[in-house]
Write a protein that holds these residues in place. Structure first.
Motif, PDB file in Angstrom:
ATOM      1  N   ARG A 373       8.257 -44.029   6.780  1.00  0.00           N
ATOM      2  CA  ARG A 373       7.087 -44.714   7.320  1.00  0.00           C
ATOM      3  C   ARG A 373       7.468 -45.835   8.285  1.00  0.00           C
ATOM      4  O   ARG A 373       6.849 -46.011   9.336  1.00  0.00           O
ATOM      5  N   ALA A 374       8.502 -46.614   7.946  1.00  0.00           N
ATOM      6  CA  ALA A 374       8.886 -47.730   8.806  1.00  0.00           C
ATOM      7  C   ALA A 374       9.413 -47.252  10.151  1.00  0.00           C
ATOM      8  O   ALA A 374       9.164 -47.876  11.191  1.00  0.00           O
ATOM      9  N   PHE A 375      10.159 -46.152  10.148  1.00  0.00           N
ATOM     10  CA  PHE A 375      10.663 -45.570  11.396  1.00  0.00           C
ATOM     11  C   PHE A 375       9.500 -45.191  12.303  1.00  0.00           C
ATOM     12  O   PHE A 375       9.484 -45.517  13.503  1.00  0.00           O
ATOM     13  N   SER A 376       8.510 -44.505  11.741  1.00  0.00           N
ATOM     14  CA  SER A 376       7.360 -44.070  12.536  1.00  0.00           C
ATOM     15  C   SER A 376       6.537 -45.260  13.005  1.00  0.00           C
ATOM     16  O   SER A 376       6.071 -45.312  14.156  1.00  0.00           O
ATOM     17  N   ALA A 377       6.359 -46.244  12.116  1.00  0.00           N
ATOM     18  CA  ALA A 377       5.552 -47.407  12.476  1.00  0.00           C
ATOM     19  C   ALA A 377       6.177 -48.194  13.621  1.00  0.00           C
ATOM     20  O   ALA A 377       5.466 -48.752  14.473  1.00  0.00           O
ATOM     21  N   THR A 378       7.490 -48.232  13.674  1.00  0.00           N
ATOM     22  CA  THR A 378       8.172 -48.955  14.745  1.00  0.00           C
ATOM     23  C   THR A 378       7.814 -48.380  16.102  1.00  0.00           C
ATOM     24  O   THR A 378       7.587 -49.123  17.076  1.00  0.00           O
ATOM     25  N   ALA A 379       7.745 -47.072  16.186  1.00  0.00           N
ATOM     26  CA  ALA A 379       7.367 -46.436  17.454  1.00  0.00           C
ATOM     27  C   ALA A 379       5.931 -46.775  17.827  1.00  0.00           C
ATOM     28  O   ALA A 379       5.632 -47.093  18.985  1.00  0.00           O
ATOM     29  N   VAL A 380       5.032 -46.701  16.847  1.00  0.00           N
ATOM     30  CA  VAL A 380       3.617 -46.972  17.111  1.00  0.00           C
ATOM     31  C   VAL A 380       3.408 -48.413  17.535  1.00  0.00           C
ATOM     32  O   VAL A 380       2.616 -48.715  18.442  1.00  0.00           O
ATOM     33  N   GLU A 381       4.133 -49.339  16.922  1.00  0.00           N
ATOM     34  CA  GLU A 381       3.953 -50.760  17.217  1.00  0.00           C
ATOM     35  C   GLU A 381       4.346 -51.118  18.646  1.00  0.00           C
ATOM     36  O   GLU A 381       3.940 -52.154  19.173  1.00  0.00           O
ATOM     37  N   LEU A 382       5.143 -50.270  19.277  1.00  0.00           N
ATOM     38  CA  LEU A 382       5.551 -50.519  20.657  1.00  0.00           C
ATOM     39  C   LEU A 382       4.566 -49.962  21.683  1.00  0.00           C
ATOM     40  O   LEU A 382       4.799 -50.064  22.889  1.00  0.00           O
ATOM     41  N   ALA A 383       3.477 -49.397  21.217  1.00  0.00           N
ATOM     42  CA  ALA A 383       2.551 -48.705  22.113  1.00  0.00           C
ATOM     43  C   ALA A 383       2.024 -49.585  23.243  1.00  0.00           C
ATOM     44  O   ALA A 383       1.806 -49.111  24.366  1.00  0.00           O
ATOM     45  N   LEU A 384       1.807 -50.870  22.975  1.00  0.00           N
ATOM     46  CA  LEU A 384       1.265 -51.774  23.994  1.00  0.00           C
ATOM     47  C   LEU A 384       2.303 -52.769  24.490  1.00  0.00           C
ATOM     48  O   LEU A 384       1.953 -53.720  25.199  1.00  0.00           O
ATOM     49  N   ALA A 385       3.578 -52.537  24.111  1.00  0.00           N
ATOM     50  CA  ALA A 385       4.593 -53.554  24.403  1.00  0.00           C
ATOM     51  C   ALA A 385       5.832 -52.985  25.067  1.00  0.00           C
ATOM     52  O   ALA A 385       6.878 -53.626  25.046  1.00  0.00           O
ATOM     53  N   SER A 386       5.720 -51.803  25.652  1.00  0.00           N
ATOM     54  CA  SER A 386       6.904 -51.183  26.235  1.00  0.00           C
ATOM     55  C   SER A 386       6.649 -50.786  27.676  1.00  0.00           C
ATOM     56  O   SER A 386       5.979 -51.507  28.408  1.00  0.00           O
ATOM     57  N   TYR A 387       7.136 -49.657  28.084  1.00  0.00           N
ATOM     58  CA  TYR A 387       7.073 -49.231  29.480  1.00  0.00           C
ATOM     59  C   TYR A 387       5.635 -48.846  29.863  1.00  0.00           C
ATOM     60  O   TYR A 387       4.815 -48.501  29.005  1.00  0.00           O
ATOM     61  N   PRO A 388       5.314 -48.877  31.142  1.00  0.00           N
ATOM     62  CA  PRO A 388       3.969 -48.500  31.563  1.00  0.00           C
ATOM     63  C   PRO A 388       3.697 -47.012  31.351  1.00  0.00           C
ATOM     64  O   PRO A 388       4.550 -46.170  31.619  1.00  0.00           O
ATOM     65  N   GLY A 389       2.506 -46.714  30.847  1.00  0.00           N
ATOM     66  CA  GLY A 389       2.124 -45.328  30.602  1.00  0.00           C
ATOM     67  C   GLY A 389       2.582 -44.791  29.273  1.00  0.00           C
ATOM     68  O   GLY A 389       2.586 -43.570  29.047  1.00  0.00           O
ATOM     69  N   PHE A 390       2.965 -45.686  28.335  1.00  0.00           N
ATOM     70  CA  PHE A 390       3.490 -45.236  27.036  1.00  0.00           C
ATOM     71  C   PHE A 390       2.491 -44.326  26.329  1.00  0.00           C
ATOM     72  O   PHE A 390       1.315 -44.646  26.193  1.00  0.00           O
TER      73      PHE A 390
END
Length: 565
Positions: A373-390
């Motif tokens: 769960r933590a692995f998957s959540a880490t990806a989701v948490e970056l949805a608004l904080a990473s590269y454009p068009g994520f």
């Protein structure tokens, strides 16, 4: 062909066409009908089923097929031989007997077992796998058919043993009939994968009347020679090309080891004898090896995966940014973390999809918390904080168990190959007295200096070269063939180990073996370790190497103009 038996095949894997058994029984005359339901990955799936419920472990689809086909087979006098028993052939035999009583069909059921070595794995030096199954030969099947069985279900026999057992019963072969047995091994290998012998997965598919392909039939003669065909009016085609392609599927060197004989693949002669009729003859056999191969599956841990989409400009910079952010934010670093960027994008694309690439991250660990769960959540948490068009291709999950396949070997004498006859009598099948230490094939890196082939043109090698590839544990093979002696002379000189590594850079650092099969104008390459620890580990975009041969065919080389297509 006179004095031959017609052996059809209606299944190439667990999940093949459900109606194929009925179609084969209704489509024309057969003496035997086989079905191959097992593969390395299938054994792992059945092993996990058995862990949940000890009464499971066999191919349930075969039982469904028999609901509509058992009576028809008995009425037509067609004997059915399948390896659908998987890890529980006794359980499947019991279910078939109950079904025959329910259908009021007088069917004599036998089963072959003894292949399951899992309870003895540690004492045999095989570790602690969840499945451990020796590849048995065809003489248990022969014994059951000799005693009047209408249906024979087995566990892990070699794929070709289904045909060997049927032919050995029909002609009364013994272990000394090495050439005949080798011929049946080759026939069984050709038909074992179902419609791959009638045009499925065929490089030159545009030459085949595709659609609903018919399943193959081997008309096996008393000397082991055969004619490969199909029921009249069914789709696809049986040609020298389709048969050659299947001959090259998942093989290694010229020696094709089986428990009852070793077939010499470099002795095969293949000829077109008529529409949808290909003769296979000349096969020589040697003594079988003293050891049996054992399919070992181990639960290796938990696997999870995320796939993110990168669109437009700066693809590699976007990928590097996400990878850096993601790894820094992970609360626990998994034991294995691999990244793969697939540049499917193109500049100035007309559609968003054509402007996008995929970045895949795969994590493996024995600790579910490290990849869950933590692995998957880490990806989701970056949805608004990473590269454009994520964006993600799908919401990530919590991971799932994965297994790995490794081969093992045991002396044939320690395996209790046993058949339980329709009358309940259990008979032990002694291994071949002919078995011996096998001769190992020697890889041939090249065939000497390249001759003068005249003017050339730049073209994909696949314009003239066919290919068939597949997995063998963690290794893969690519079999390539051409259609004339002149073309083979060129192919033999051109496609060396060094050259195939140039054409397929992903395998450049791996060990590659090259084998020649000149009678069928073919070469076979075995690439060690390209699939990691097997298909279940899923280390590649193409985890079973099914498309590896087609990638090779797409590579551009200097093709002699005389070979114009």
């Amino acid at each position: 062909m006179t004095n031959a038996v017609r052996i059809g095949n209606a299944s190439g894997f667990y999940g093949d066409r459900l109606t194929a058994v009925h179609e084969m029984l209704e489509g024309g005359h057969l003496d035997y009908l086989t079905g191959d339901y097992l593969a390395e990955l299938t054994m792992l799936i059945l092993g996990r089923d058995r862990l949940k419920d000890p009464s499971r472990g066999y191919a349930k689809t075969f039982l469904r097929q028999m609901e509509t086909s058992l009576g028809l087979a008995v009425d037509k006098g067609v004997k059915i031989v399948v390896n659908a028993g998987g890890l529980n052939p006794h359980g499947l035999a019991v279910a078939l007997r109950e079904l025959s009583e329910k259908l009021s069909v007088d069917a004599q059921i036998a089963f072959v077992n003894g292949d399951d070595l899992q309870p003895r794995a540690a004492e045999l030096g095989l570790g602690t796998p969840i499945t451990a199954n020796a590849y048995l030969g065809g003489f248990g099947i022969k014994s059951a058919l000799d005693r009047g069985a209408d249906v024979v279900v087995t566990g892990r026999v070699t794929d070709a043993s289904l045909t060997v057992g049927a032919a050995a019963s029909a002609f009364g072969w013994g272990y000394k009939d090495l050439d005949a047995i080798a011929g049946a091994i080759v026939a069984g290998h050709i038909i074992e994968c179902g419609t791959q012998a009638t045009g499925g997965n065929y490089s030159f598919f545009k030459e085949i009347p595709m659609g609903r392909l018919g399943f193959p039939i081997a008309e096996v003669a008393a000397d082991g020679s055969s004619v490969i065909t199909k029921h009249e009016g069914t789709g696809g085609a049986v040609t020298v090309g389709t048969v050659t392609a299947q001959l090259l599927y998942e093989i290694q060197g010229p020696r094709y080891y089986n428990p009852d004989a070793t077939a010499l693949l470099d002795t095969i002669e293949v000829t077109q004898e008529g529409p949808d009729r290909v003769g296979v003859s000349g096969i020589r056999g040697e003594a079988p090896p003293s050891e049996l191969k054992v399919s070992l599956n181990h639960l290796a841990g938990i696997r999870n995966q995320i796939d993110v989409v990168l669109t437009g400009l700066d693809i590699e910079d976007k990928a590097a940014l996400f990878q850096e952010q993601f790894e820094a934010a992970l609360p626990t670093s998994p034991a294995e973390l691999t990244w793969e960027l697939s540049r499917l994008d193109r500049p100035d694309a007309d559609t968003e999809e054509q402007a996008s690439a995929l970045l895949r991250c795969v994590a493996r660990d024995t600790d579910p918390n490290a990849v869950g769960r933590a692995f998957s959540a880490t990806a989701v948490e970056l949805a608004l904080a990473s590269y454009p068009g994520f964006t993600l291709t799908a919401p990530p999950g919590n991971g799932a168990p994965y297994g790995v396949f490794v081969p093992g070997y045991v002396d044939a004498g320690v395996v209790e190959h046993r058949v339980t006859q329709p009358d309940g009598v259990s008979v032990l099948i002694e291994p071949s007295p002919m078995r011996t230490e096998p001769t190992r094939d020697v890889s041939v890196p090249d065939s000497g200096p390249i001759g003068d082939w005249g003017p050339t043109r730049r073209a994909p090698i696949g314009e003239i070269v066919g290919a068939r590839s597949g997995d063998k544990g963690g290794s893969a093979n690519i079999g390539v063939w051409v259609r004339s002696d002149d073309e083979f002379a060129w192919l033999d000189q051109t496609l060396t180990v060094d050259r195939i590594k140039e054409l397929l850079p992903e395998i450049a650092a791996l060990t590659v073996h090259r084998y020649r099969l000149p009678k069928i104008r073919a070469l076979n390459f075995v690439i060690e370790g390209v699939l990691g620890r097997g298909v279940a580990e899923n280390v590649r975009f193409d985890p079973q190497a099914k498309g590896l041969g087609e990638w090779l065919r797409s590579r551009v080389v200097d093709v002699p103009e005389r070979f114009g297509r």
